[in-house]
Design a protein around this motif. Structure first.
Motif, PDB file in Angstrom:
ATOM      1  N   GLY A  43     -15.529  34.697   8.206  1.00  0.00           N
ATOM      2  CA  GLY A  43     -16.109  33.951   9.315  1.00  0.00           C
ATOM      3  C   GLY A  43     -15.610  32.529   9.442  1.00  0.00           C
ATOM      4  N   MET A  44     -14.727  32.087   8.529  1.00  0.00           N
ATOM      5  CA  MET A  44     -14.187  30.731   8.567  1.00  0.00           C
ATOM      6  C   MET A  44     -12.737  30.753   9.024  1.00  0.00           C
ATOM      7  N   THR A  45     -12.287  29.654   9.594  1.00  0.00           N
ATOM      8  CA  THR A  45     -10.882  29.484   9.966  1.00  0.00           C
ATOM      9  C   THR A  45     -10.169  28.650   8.915  1.00  0.00           C
ATOM     10  N   GLY A  46      -8.843  28.545   9.057  1.00  0.00           N
ATOM     11  CA  GLY A  46      -8.095  27.667   8.169  1.00  0.00           C
ATOM     12  C   GLY A  46      -8.564  26.229   8.270  1.00  0.00           C
ATOM     13  N   ALA A  47      -8.921  25.793   9.489  1.00  0.00           N
ATOM     14  CA  ALA A  47      -9.426  24.434   9.678  1.00  0.00           C
ATOM     15  C   ALA A  47     -10.768  24.251   8.972  1.00  0.00           C
ATOM     16  N   ASP A  48     -11.628  25.279   9.041  1.00  0.00           N
ATOM     17  CA  ASP A  48     -12.906  25.222   8.326  1.00  0.00           C
ATOM     18  C   ASP A  48     -12.665  25.078   6.822  1.00  0.00           C
ATOM     19  N   MET A  49     -11.696  25.843   6.304  1.00  0.00           N
ATOM     20  CA  MET A  49     -11.382  25.784   4.879  1.00  0.00           C
ATOM     21  C   MET A  49     -10.888  24.387   4.492  1.00  0.00           C
ATOM     22  N   ALA A  50     -10.056  23.791   5.334  1.00  0.00           N
ATOM     23  CA  ALA A  50      -9.565  22.443   5.053  1.00  0.00           C
ATOM     24  C   ALA A  50     -10.712  21.445   4.984  1.00  0.00           C
ATOM     25  N   ARG A  51     -11.647  21.551   5.908  1.00  0.00           N
ATOM     26  CA  ARG A  51     -12.781  20.631   5.903  1.00  0.00           C
ATOM     27  C   ARG A  51     -13.677  20.871   4.691  1.00  0.00           C
ATOM     28  N   ARG A  52     -13.838  22.135   4.283  1.00  0.00           N
ATOM     29  CA  ARG A  52     -14.641  22.421   3.091  1.00  0.00           C
ATOM     30  C   ARG A  52     -13.968  21.865   1.846  1.00  0.00           C
ATOM     31  N   HIS A  53     -12.653  22.043   1.714  1.00  0.00           N
ATOM     32  CA  HIS A  53     -11.929  21.459   0.593  1.00  0.00           C
ATOM     33  C   HIS A  53     -12.100  19.933   0.578  1.00  0.00           C
ATOM     34  N   THR A  54     -12.095  19.338   1.762  1.00  0.00           N
ATOM     35  CA  THR A  54     -12.254  17.895   1.875  1.00  0.00           C
ATOM     36  C   THR A  54     -13.629  17.446   1.398  1.00  0.00           C
ATOM     37  N   GLU A  55     -14.654  18.170   1.784  1.00  0.00           N
ATOM     38  CA  GLU A  55     -16.011  17.814   1.366  1.00  0.00           C
ATOM     39  C   GLU A  55     -16.160  17.876  -0.146  1.00  0.00           C
ATOM     40  N   GLY A  99      -3.879  19.701   8.518  1.00  0.00           N
ATOM     41  CA  GLY A  99      -2.461  20.013   8.534  1.00  0.00           C
ATOM     42  C   GLY A  99      -1.913  20.228   9.926  1.00  0.00           C
ATOM     43  N   SER A 100      -0.609  20.471   9.980  1.00  0.00           N
ATOM     44  CA  SER A 100       0.109  20.628  11.240  1.00  0.00           C
ATOM     45  C   SER A 100       0.717  22.021  11.311  1.00  0.00           C
ATOM     46  N   PRO A 101       1.325  22.399  12.429  1.00  0.00           N
ATOM     47  CA  PRO A 101       2.005  23.702  12.496  1.00  0.00           C
ATOM     48  C   PRO A 101       2.992  23.863  11.350  1.00  0.00           C
ATOM     49  N   GLU A 102       3.055  25.076  10.803  1.00  0.00           N
ATOM     50  CA  GLU A 102       3.761  25.306   9.552  1.00  0.00           C
ATOM     51  C   GLU A 102       5.114  25.966   9.738  1.00  0.00           C
ATOM     52  N   GLU A 131       0.846  -1.198   0.000  1.00  0.00           N
ATOM     53  CA  GLU A 131       0.000   0.000   0.000  1.00  0.00           C
ATOM     54  C   GLU A 131       0.879   1.245   0.000  1.00  0.00           C
ATOM     55  N   LEU A 132       0.405   2.296  -0.670  1.00  0.00           N
ATOM     56  CA  LEU A 132       1.154   3.542  -0.797  1.00  0.00           C
ATOM     57  C   LEU A 132       0.269   4.682  -0.331  1.00  0.00           C
ATOM     58  N   GLY A 133       0.772   5.449   0.656  1.00  0.00           N
ATOM     59  CA  GLY A 133      -0.120   6.446   1.224  1.00  0.00           C
ATOM     60  C   GLY A 133       0.559   7.700   1.714  1.00  0.00           C
ATOM     61  N   THR A 134      -0.253   8.568   2.274  1.00  0.00           N
ATOM     62  CA  THR A 134       0.202   9.820   2.871  1.00  0.00           C
ATOM     63  C   THR A 134      -0.334   9.920   4.281  1.00  0.00           C
ATOM     64  N   ALA A 135       0.385  10.687   5.100  1.00  0.00           N
ATOM     65  CA  ALA A 135      -0.047  10.898   6.481  1.00  0.00           C
ATOM     66  C   ALA A 135       0.604  12.193   6.994  1.00  0.00           C
ATOM     67  N   VAL A 136       0.080  13.314   6.608  1.00  0.00           N
ATOM     68  CA  VAL A 136      -1.132  13.606   5.868  1.00  0.00           C
ATOM     69  C   VAL A 136      -0.898  14.738   4.873  1.00  0.00           C
ATOM     70  N   ILE A 137      -1.846  14.861   3.904  1.00  0.00           N
ATOM     71  CA  ILE A 137      -1.868  15.998   2.992  1.00  0.00           C
ATOM     72  C   ILE A 137      -2.665  17.115   3.659  1.00  0.00           C
ATOM     73  N   ASP A 138      -2.094  18.305   3.712  1.00  0.00           N
ATOM     74  CA  ASP A 138      -2.742  19.465   4.327  1.00  0.00           C
ATOM     75  C   ASP A 138      -3.759  20.037   3.340  1.00  0.00           C
ATOM     76  N   MET A 139      -5.048  19.882   3.651  1.00  0.00           N
ATOM     77  CA  MET A 139      -6.091  20.280   2.712  1.00  0.00           C
ATOM     78  C   MET A 139      -6.283  21.787   2.624  1.00  0.00           C
ATOM     79  N   ARG A 140      -5.637  22.556   3.479  1.00  0.00           N
ATOM     80  CA  ARG A 140      -5.691  24.007   3.329  1.00  0.00           C
ATOM     81  C   ARG A 140      -4.981  24.451   2.065  1.00  0.00           C
ATOM     82  N   TYR A 141      -4.045  23.650   1.578  1.00  0.00           N
ATOM     83  CA  TYR A 141      -3.229  23.992   0.419  1.00  0.00           C
ATOM     84  C   TYR A 141      -3.785  23.452  -0.894  1.00  0.00           C
ATOM     85  N   GLU A 142      -4.830  22.623  -0.843  1.00  0.00           N
ATOM     86  CA  GLU A 142      -5.198  21.829  -2.009  1.00  0.00           C
ATOM     87  C   GLU A 142      -6.365  22.406  -2.807  1.00  0.00           C
ATOM     88  N   ASN A 143      -6.210  22.340  -4.135  1.00  0.00           N
ATOM     89  CA  ASN A 143      -7.336  22.516  -5.050  1.00  0.00           C
ATOM     90  C   ASN A 143      -8.029  21.162  -5.142  1.00  0.00           C
TER      91      ASN A 143
END
Length: 340
Positions: free
Chosen positions: A131-143, A112-115, A74-86
């Motif tokens: 009204g959103m945080t970086g964490a909110d943005m990451a979760r929205r990108h994930t959805e 993501g983790s501390p940068e 298996e080939l994986g990541t742990a983890v990709i920071d979704m704040r950065y992702e299209n």
């Protein structure tokens, strides 16, 4: 039985003491370690993703290369920071890499983790909505990522296309049919683990967790896993979820191991503070002779709860030494614990 893989941060430094001195070294040695791990019988090769650092960053070229060089692991990541992702471009990259690997990707994603830099995702063109945080943005990108990854058409085709289109709305290509079942959320809290369960993602829990009660790390992590599984069941998903935990575990087999990792005592959890002064508990590492290591690991409740164990590796010590580290665990520690 338990799946056992390695997790590499892919550090590199021009120091003469490092076996991994350039970005090219980090990437090429990562591929070679995945090949070696497969030959040893390990189950997974996982890589961290950090931006603006002398570490592995863009995961999909690496995963595709590993997929072309291996056949089973298996080939994986742990983890990709979704704040950065299209999310849409990520669906294309992930689909291509998974098809090259024959459906072996296990993608860990998270907020993501501390940068290394301040709000690094802004340099990539992303900013939270008002009204959103970086964490909110990451979760929205994930959805969005999960929705598009289903492979349903959503884009209206051009009336004058360059090439003939299939009927109906178009989806992104290439599409991997089962990749959506192999997405993992890296969670540091019980609540985000439960959120991941509701969305149908597998769970990755690392070597740190926000302190939610003051108990030892492995107990808090085991409670997190149980909360996740309860939320999964309540969400009504039909498949069985997967759960991984990460650990630093070293069997002291020779003088090299003792020089690098031998120390007095059994190690203890550490308390620290992240970013906004959030109290976090960092899990202890393990380093001992195999028989001692077996007894220590029997008491780790979170490892017992998980189906997958990711062993963090000191990648700057080189491929041969890291293969030795993995082989020692697979041959001398895993069987007495019933993991093999």
């Amino acid at each position: 039985m338990k799946k056992i893989g390695f997790l590499s941060f892919g550090h590199w430094t021009p120091s003469p003491h490092s076996q991994t001195r350039t970005g090219a070294d980090a990437l090429l040695q990562s591929i070679e370690l995945a090949v070696a791990a497969e030959e040893l019988g390990a189950d997974g090769a996982y890589f961290r993703v950090h931006h603006f650092a002398r570490q592995l960053a863009s995961p999909f070229p690496l995963l595709a290369a590993c997929g072309a060089r291996t056949r089973r692991i298996e080939l994986g990541t742990a983890v990709i920071d979704m704040r950065y992702e299209n999310p849409l471009y990520m669906v294309e990259d992930a689909g291509a890499a998974d098809l090259i690997a024959g459906g072996r990707l296990q993608l860990g994603i998270s907020r993501g983790s501390p940068e290394q830099v301040v709000d690094g995702w802004r340099h990539f063109g992303y900013a939270p909505a008002e009204g959103m945080t970086g964490a909110d943005m990451a979760r929205r990108h994930t959805e969005v990522f999960l929705e598009v990854l289903k492979g349903e058409g959503f884009a209206r085709p051009s009336p004058n296309p360059m090439f003939p289109n299939p009927p109906g709305l178009l989806r992104l290509e290439p599409h991997s049919e089962t990749l959506i079942e192999r997405i993992w959320w890296g969670s540091a809290t019980n609540s985000t683990a439960e959120w991941a369960a509701k969305l149908g993602m597998n769970l990755q829990s690392s070597t740190l967790k926000f302190d939610e009660g003051g108990k030892p790390f492995h107990i808090q992590q085991a409670e997190q896993i149980r909360a996740y599984r309860k939320a999964w069941k309540e969400a009504g998903h039909t498949r069985e979820p997967r759960v991984s935990v990460s650990r630093s575990i070293f069997a002291l087999m020779d003088d090299r191991d003792r020089m690098y990792f031998g120390r007095d005592g059994e190690g203890e959890d550490q308390i620290g503070f992240l970013g906004d002064n959030t109290r976090a508990v960092f899990g202890r590492g393990y380093a001992a002779e195999p028989d001692v290591l077996v007894e220590q690991l029997k008491g780790d409740e979170a490892i017992a709860e998980a189906d997958t164990l990711l062993l963090t590796v000191p990648n700057q010590l080189g491929v041969d030494y890291n293969a030795h580290v993995l082989e020692a665990i697979l041959k001398h520690v895993a069987p007495p614990l019933g993991w093999r």
